[in-house]
Design a protein around this motif. Structure first.
Motif, mmCIF file in Angstrom:
data_model
loop_
_atom_site.group_PDB
_atom_site.id
_atom_site.type_symbol
_atom_site.label_atom_id
_atom_site.label_comp_id
_atom_site.label_asym_id
_atom_site.label_seq_id
_atom_site.Cartn_x
_atom_site.Cartn_y
_atom_site.Cartn_z
ATOM 1 N N THR A 23 0.831 -1.204 0.000
ATOM 2 C CA THR A 23 0.000 0.000 0.000
ATOM 3 C C THR A 23 0.865 1.254 0.000
ATOM 4 O O THR A 23 0.583 2.212 -0.725
ATOM 5 C CB THR A 23 -0.942 0.000 1.216
ATOM 6 O OG1 THR A 23 -1.654 -1.233 1.242
ATOM 7 C CG2 THR A 23 -1.916 1.143 1.147
ATOM 8 N N ALA A 74 -0.015 3.331 -3.248
ATOM 9 C CA ALA A 74 -0.850 4.515 -3.020
ATOM 10 C C ALA A 74 -0.449 5.154 -1.694
ATOM 11 O O ALA A 74 -1.054 4.891 -0.662
ATOM 12 C CB ALA A 74 -2.331 4.116 -2.995
ATOM 13 N N GLU A 99 -0.867 8.006 -0.377
ATOM 14 C CA GLU A 99 -1.908 8.753 0.333
ATOM 15 C C GLU A 99 -2.845 7.801 1.086
ATOM 16 O O GLU A 99 -3.260 8.092 2.206
ATOM 17 C CB GLU A 99 -2.725 9.584 -0.665
ATOM 18 C CG GLU A 99 -2.030 10.859 -1.103
ATOM 19 C CD GLU A 99 -1.897 11.847 0.045
ATOM 20 O OE1 GLU A 99 -2.887 12.044 0.771
ATOM 21 O OE2 GLU A 99 -0.798 12.381 0.244
ATOM 22 N N ALA A 100 -3.177 6.685 0.431
ATOM 23 C CA ALA A 100 -4.037 5.707 1.087
ATOM 24 C C ALA A 100 -3.326 5.113 2.298
ATOM 25 O O ALA A 100 -3.950 4.851 3.325
ATOM 26 C CB ALA A 100 -4.435 4.602 0.102
ATOM 27 N N ARG A 110 -1.107 6.625 4.166
ATOM 28 C CA ARG A 110 -1.119 7.620 5.231
ATOM 29 C C ARG A 110 -2.496 7.653 5.892
ATOM 30 O O ARG A 110 -2.624 7.733 7.106
ATOM 31 C CB ARG A 110 -0.787 9.000 4.653
ATOM 32 C CG ARG A 110 -0.480 10.008 5.738
ATOM 33 C CD ARG A 110 0.027 11.296 5.183
ATOM 34 N NE ARG A 110 0.206 11.237 3.740
ATOM 35 C CZ ARG A 110 1.088 11.964 3.079
ATOM 36 N NH1 ARG A 110 1.867 12.763 3.735
ATOM 37 N NH2 ARG A 110 1.174 11.895 1.779
ATOM 38 N N TYR A 111 -3.529 7.555 5.057
ATOM 39 C CA TYR A 111 -4.901 7.537 5.580
ATOM 40 C C TYR A 111 -5.106 6.330 6.489
ATOM 41 O O TYR A 111 -5.710 6.436 7.554
ATOM 42 C CB TYR A 111 -5.872 7.517 4.400
ATOM 43 C CG TYR A 111 -7.248 6.991 4.712
ATOM 44 C CD1 TYR A 111 -8.119 7.708 5.514
ATOM 45 C CD2 TYR A 111 -7.668 5.777 4.188
ATOM 46 C CE1 TYR A 111 -9.377 7.212 5.799
ATOM 47 C CE2 TYR A 111 -8.916 5.276 4.467
ATOM 48 C CZ TYR A 111 -9.777 6.003 5.275
ATOM 49 O OH TYR A 111 -11.016 5.508 5.557
ATOM 50 N N ALA A 112 -4.583 5.175 6.064
ATOM 51 C CA ALA A 112 -4.775 3.968 6.857
ATOM 52 C C ALA A 112 -3.873 3.939 8.083
ATOM 53 O O ALA A 112 -4.084 3.150 8.989
ATOM 54 C CB ALA A 112 -4.511 2.740 5.992
ATOM 55 N N GLY A 113 -2.852 4.807 8.074
ATOM 56 C CA GLY A 113 -1.936 4.832 9.203
ATOM 57 C C GLY A 113 -0.771 3.864 9.052
ATOM 58 O O GLY A 113 -0.183 3.453 10.037
ATOM 59 N N PHE A 114 -0.449 3.492 7.793
ATOM 60 C CA PHE A 114 0.706 2.633 7.547
ATOM 61 C C PHE A 114 1.933 3.524 7.448
ATOM 62 O O PHE A 114 1.946 4.500 6.703
ATOM 63 C CB PHE A 114 0.542 1.830 6.256
ATOM 64 C CG PHE A 114 -0.673 0.947 6.239
ATOM 65 C CD1 PHE A 114 -1.313 0.584 7.416
ATOM 66 C CD2 PHE A 114 -1.171 0.471 5.042
ATOM 67 C CE1 PHE A 114 -2.435 -0.232 7.402
ATOM 68 C CE2 PHE A 114 -2.289 -0.349 5.018
ATOM 69 C CZ PHE A 114 -2.923 -0.698 6.204
#
Lengths: 518, 357
Positions: B227, B231, B233-234, B236-240
């Motif tokens: 991820t 992606a 940004e995704a 960062r959104y998920a907190g990875f």
């Protein structure tokens, strides 16, 4: 002019400004436009209506010469023409204002317009002409300012001016009010009516049915690439227009019975956060209290700190631990995953690339924020649980797709959003943050999403919705606060909220309205 | 009428796997042209290159031997690229692995010490990991791009090895040849096929294939890595954590390359020499992409690349061709692969000028 298109021509003797006959365009298996016919009379403001994916944008790109149709004819003032490219369109007298602006941030308004026109006249002469045209149509624009200082509304006026300077006979506007404050939208309508009165035709694309009823004198409705209705929007209701677009009776959201708001579940204390990137917004002294069981709406025009506020609430940007309290516990210094583990869920503004990954299957996309529930010991994924989760989300939230293996990119915007909303709601959050949850989503999906949010609040979670769509906030929110220039107004109960009052706050008037008695 | 590239609605799965085969075929044709220009019968030369090594047991064991370091390095590189971390310094990490493992062999090697070999393998992996940790630190702390730092550190590692075998670690009874003494028997890998050089390291490399697949496809860690790469940004959104992905993928690929290095030292070479690898670490980049960054694809690609090395040696011996021919064919392979990969996302369409039709 042999087609039997039933559109009245107000100035009888003149041929239509623009006529389309049998326009078709196919993308792979999808027929984006199917034998579309359309007539726009001189001086007419003509609405092009349709859900997302109905083929409006494709049709307008064909008219503006961006793409070539597979079949069909375009007639301009009665003469068949080939619109080979946008230059040819402009030469005919067609101007288009796109939803996404194409301006250079570091140049001035006049320089941007000069680039767009490719004109040979000097900048001074052009500046004078910009001033003259701007005054003529009531467009407040200062030619010497740099674009990066301009608000979204001002940028749109620059784009419009750029078109007007070419003396268009047809102006195409793609969802122009989606970025405007209510007062700005009113100004735009005044300008468009004046333009139409001078004989310029306007093709107006919008989702907002009330404004189409107020502004437009004719409408063509597209569904699945086909013209399904032509009407005079002034004699229709918003509901009847929506039914034409959707091809069926319109469902409505129903508000669960009123309930007493519970204890505060998300509290923000004097949160001040510098802008994280150039041209970002600094958050100044944000204070808010979200209660269990309520929907708090955050209104305001994008670019006033929405992104920054959501990042600070979701944990993508950290702050002092006590600045954000989740169910009474300080979480300001925690990251997104840690906050999620404590009961926070977040629906981001961007779907593909942020809320979901275009190249991932729906099963993998379900995993994005739900890793904890489907992990066997030793960090191995329980694929059966992952697949079951995705299947459950698809079924429970009515996501139209080919199955759990469908790639994110294969879903329509509305269905992707239903999936993301469902994934976050299904996690059973205590607090849900939703950014522009129905932006660009078709009416059916938007209704379903709003209903889901209301049901979640009724079940006892706190829901914070950031949206530019005032009608949406007025429909679903219990209280509304306005974010303007990085400051948040005190919330008002939705019963006391009016478009005018919110509009004033959007303009940054909260200090006037809420100033202590002076 | 003209030709135009048009975006496909979805990437072609068939082309994804056809492309490496096409590239191999085109590289063979290109190689034939080179052989013809050098004055050799292209068919004879290609036969020597691609078929002769496969016709004997000895050739097959040598193939496995040469595939081992390629496979290990390429898997590490692929894990990195999936996380959008570009480790192109496997050659240096391999060298550091050989130095670290070789150092253990020289210090502790002797009779009846069963623990020397496992310690060597651990040291080799740790040496490679440590060498790759430097670019990780430089990237996460100072935002220095790993393509530059991993590559530059490769040359540092190679110079370090050169200094060691010319200086402090030189074999005192070696007639001043720049190499260490031969390792003791306890510091050498057991041979798998009697009379060949194929050793237990090959099994370790094979084991890495399913493990890497498991990591990428079936673990949370692998999902996070992909991820972050696919992606950001995704993620960062998920907190990875993006920083975590950089550290993990660089340290893992460094460890695998380091392991490859110590397997060379404790296997076919049996000592440290100024050059421990004929460019395995760099060729592995091609292998990783030929194998579509997929562990099982890489398994196949590493054998193809090993064949190229092996056939190249045969060409030198039987046709007196220079080793540079192999570099040329490797280059063509990558070149044609990149070219063919265009057709994964796009297709060629014939455009007839329809405007006047």
């Amino acid at each position: 002019m042999s087609s039997g298109v039933a559109v009245s021509l107000p100035r009888g003797v003149l041929p239509p400004r623009l006529s389309l006959f049998g326009i078709s365009k196919r993308y792979g298996a999808m027929l984006a436009n199917d034998a579309v016919a359309l007539n726009v009379a001189p001086g007419e403001i003509h609405a092009l209506l349709g859900e997302n994916g109905a083929g409006k944008s494709t049709l307008m790109k064909i008219v503006y010469g961006v793409i070539a149709p597979d079949a069909g004819e375009i007639a301009w003032e009665g003469e068949t023409v080939q619109v080979a490219d946008p230059n040819a369109a402009r030469a005919l007298g067609i101007g288009m204002v796109f939803q996404h602006f194409s301006l250079f941030e570091t140049l001035t308004v006049a320089e941007n317009i000069a680039l767009g026109l490719g004109s040979r006249q000097g900048l001074a002469a052009l500046t004078a002409e910009i001033r003259r045209t701007a005054a003529q149509y009531g467009l407040a624009v200062e030619p010497g300012r740099h674009v990066h200082h301009l608000s979204v509304g001002e940028r749109q006026r620059v784009e419009i001016l750029r078109c007007l300077l070419q003396r268009p006979k047809l102006l195409i506007m793609d969802e122009p009010t989606s970025v405007l404050m209510p007062q700005e939208a009113d100004g735009l309508f005044v300008m468009l009516r004046r333009l139409a009165a001078e004989g310029c035709s306007v093709l107006y694309i919008s989702h907002k049915l009330e404004e189409i009823r107020a502004l437009c004198t004719a409408a063509t409705v597209l569904r699945a690439g086909r013209v399904v209705a032509r009407c005079d929007p002034r004699v229709e209701t918003a509901e009847s227009l929506a039914e034409m677009m959707m091809g069926g009776a319109l469902a409505r959201t129903h508000r669960p019975p009123a309930h007493a708001a519970g204890a505060p579940c998300l509290v923000v204390n004097r949160l001040t956060l510098p802008a994280g990137e150039p041209f970002g917004t600094t958050l100044r002294g944000i204070a808010l209290e979200l209660r269990a069981g309520e929907i708090l709406g955050i209104a305001g025009v994008a670019g006033n700190g929405q992104k920054e506020l959501l990042a600070a609430l979701a944990g993508e940007r950290r702050s002092a631990p006590g600045a954000v309290l989740l169910e009474g516990r300080p979480v300001g210094a925690l990251g997104p995953a840690a906050r999620r583990a404590r009961g926070l869920a977040f629906i981001p503004e961007e779907r593909l690339g942020r809320g979901a990954v275009a190249e991932y299957s729906l099963a993998e996309n379900a995993l994005l924020t739900r890793v904890d529930g489907v992990t066997a010991p030793r960090g191995l994924l329980d694929m059966r649980a992952v697949n079951a989760l995705a299947a459950r989300l698809i079924a429970r939230f009515g996501v139209r797709c080919s199955g759990i293996a469908a790639q994110g990119r294969s879903l329509s915007g509305g269905n992707m959003q239903k999936f993301i909303v469902g994934r976050e709601i299904d996690a059973g959050p205590r607090v849900l943050l939703a950014a522009h949850p129905t932006w660009g989503v078709d009416i059916g999906a938007a209704l379903a999403i709003r209903q889901d949010l209301m049901d979640l609040a009724a079940a006892g979670a706190g829901v914070l919705v950031v949206s530019e769509d005032l009608d949406e906030l007025l429909e679903i929110a219990d209280r509304i606060a306005v974010l303007s220039g990085g400051r948040l107004s005190p919330p008002m109960p939705v019963a006391e909220a009016t478009v005018e009052r919110i509009g004033l706050l959007m303009g940054g008037a909260e200090r006037m309205v809420h100033a202590p008695a002076a | 009428m003209r030709l135009r590239l048009e975006a496909r609605p979805a990437p072609s799965r068939a082309m994804l796997w056809l492309s490496p085969l096409l590239a191999a075929l085109l590289a063979a044709v290109g190689g034939g042209v080179v052989f013809a220009l050098l004055g050799h019968d292209p068919l004879v030369a290609l036969g020597t290159l691609f078929l002769a090594p496969l016709s004997t047991l000895d050739g097959l064991t040598e193939l496995g031997l040469k595939a081992t370091p390629l496979l290990l390095c390429a898997i590490g590189i692929a894990v990195g690229v999936r996380a959008n971390v570009w480790n192109i310094g496997a050659e240096g990490q391999l060298t550091m692995g050989a130095i670290a493992g070789g150092g253990i062999a020289l210090a502790f090697g002797g009779e009846g010490r069963w623990w020397v070999l496992p310690l060597m393998l651990l040291a080799g992996a740790a040496g490679g990991a440590a060498w790759a940790a430097m670019p990780a630190l430089l990237k996460t702390r100072f935002n220095a791009h790993e393509i530059l730092t991993t590559l530059m550190l490769s040359y540092v590692a190679i110079q370090l090895l050169g200094w060691l075998v010319h200086g402090p670690w030189i074999d005192p009874e070696g007639f001043n040849f720049p190499q260490t003494r031969m390792f003791d028997d306890d510091a050498l890998l057991p041979v798998l096929v009697e009379g060949s050089r194929l050793n237990a390291g090959f099994l370790l490399a094979l084991l890495a294939v399913p493990l890497a697949w498991l990591l990428l496809s079936r673990t949370v860690t692998g999902f996070r890595l992909r991820t972050v790469g696919q992606a950001p940004e995704a993620a960062r959104y998920a907190g990875f954590s993006a920083t975590g992905a950089v550290w993990f993928s660089l340290v893992l690929s460094g460890a695998l390359a380091g392991l490859a290095g110590v397997l060379e030292a404790a296997g076919p070479v049996g000592q440290l020499q100024p050059v421990m690898s004929p460019g395995y670490g760099f060729a592995a980049i091609i292998v990783a992409f030929m194998g579509r960054l997929h562990p099982f694809g890489i398994l196949g690609a590493s054998f193809l690349m090993a064949l190229l090395y092996l056939g190249g040696e045969q060409l030198q011996v039987s046709l007196q061709l220079p080793i540079a021919v192999i570099g040329t064919i490797q280059g063509m392979l990558l070149f044609f692969l990149l070219g063919a990969d265009v057709f994964i996302d796009q297709r060629l369409v014939v455009v007839r000028d329809a405007r006047h039709a």
